[in-house]
Write an enzyme that holds these catalytic residues in place. Sequence first.
Site, PDB file in Angstrom:
ATOM      1  N   GLY A  11       0.769  -1.179  -0.052  1.00 44.90           N
ATOM      2  CA  GLY A  11       0.266  -0.150  -0.030  1.00 44.90           C
ATOM      3  C   GLY A  11       0.842   1.281   0.121  1.00 44.90           C
ATOM      4  N   THR A  12       2.283   1.109  -0.232  1.00 40.93           N
ATOM      5  CA  THR A  12       2.714   2.486  -0.216  1.00 40.93           C
ATOM      6  C   THR A  12       4.179   2.351  -1.019  1.00 40.93           C
ATOM      7  OG1 THR A  12       1.891   3.131   1.975  1.00 40.93           O
ATOM      8  CG2 THR A  12       4.207   3.981   1.267  1.00 40.93           C
TER       9      THR A  12
END
Length: 213
Positions: A11-12
């Site tokens: 997610g990043t």
Amino acid sequence: MSMIEEKIYKGTTTVGLVCKDGVVMATEKRATMGNFIASKAAKKIYQIADRMAMTTAGSVGDAQFLARIIKIEANLYEIRRERKPTVRAIATLTSNLLNSYRYFPYLVQLLIGGIDSEGKSIYSIDPIGGAIEEKDIVATGSGSLTAYGVLEDRFTPEIGVDEAVELAVRAIYSAMKRDSASGDGIDVVKITEDEFYQYSPEEVEQILAKFRK
């Protein structure tokens, strides 16, 4: 893969570059919950002192809490000691804080970077407080492998902050194209002795236009 690693590396994408005249840090804006895109405007980069920034990968709630705590601690440091905190001091403080919760860790991986009386530096900090000073480039998160490919191909020790901003944006953009958990825009800051500057979305779009296909 442990639960902690799954939380952090999905997610990043964040990157940091130590340049000849400053520091550049960048992130994308997508927050995910499994396969669901929970937010397209997640804040993952924070100004924690006059010439210092922190990027976050992992749990949004943990990241927001730590950003508030670290900013307060940086202010207290300056009040108590009557001098601005160094990046190393704030990285050490953050490392100690995370290590004190190692049995119930904050699900985050952090980059803390900036300029101080000791010069320019970036530290990467893991969920249980391990801190490493990064001498040139660093990337974290699910898109880090793609980002590293771009950074290592184009980074030189003599790169200036303006050129490094373009490289950081290129690295994040490349990660966004390959990593489904990264996307929805780019935040980037440059930190020099003269200023802490965060680029507007319009300025980032102008940079992207130079190499977007």
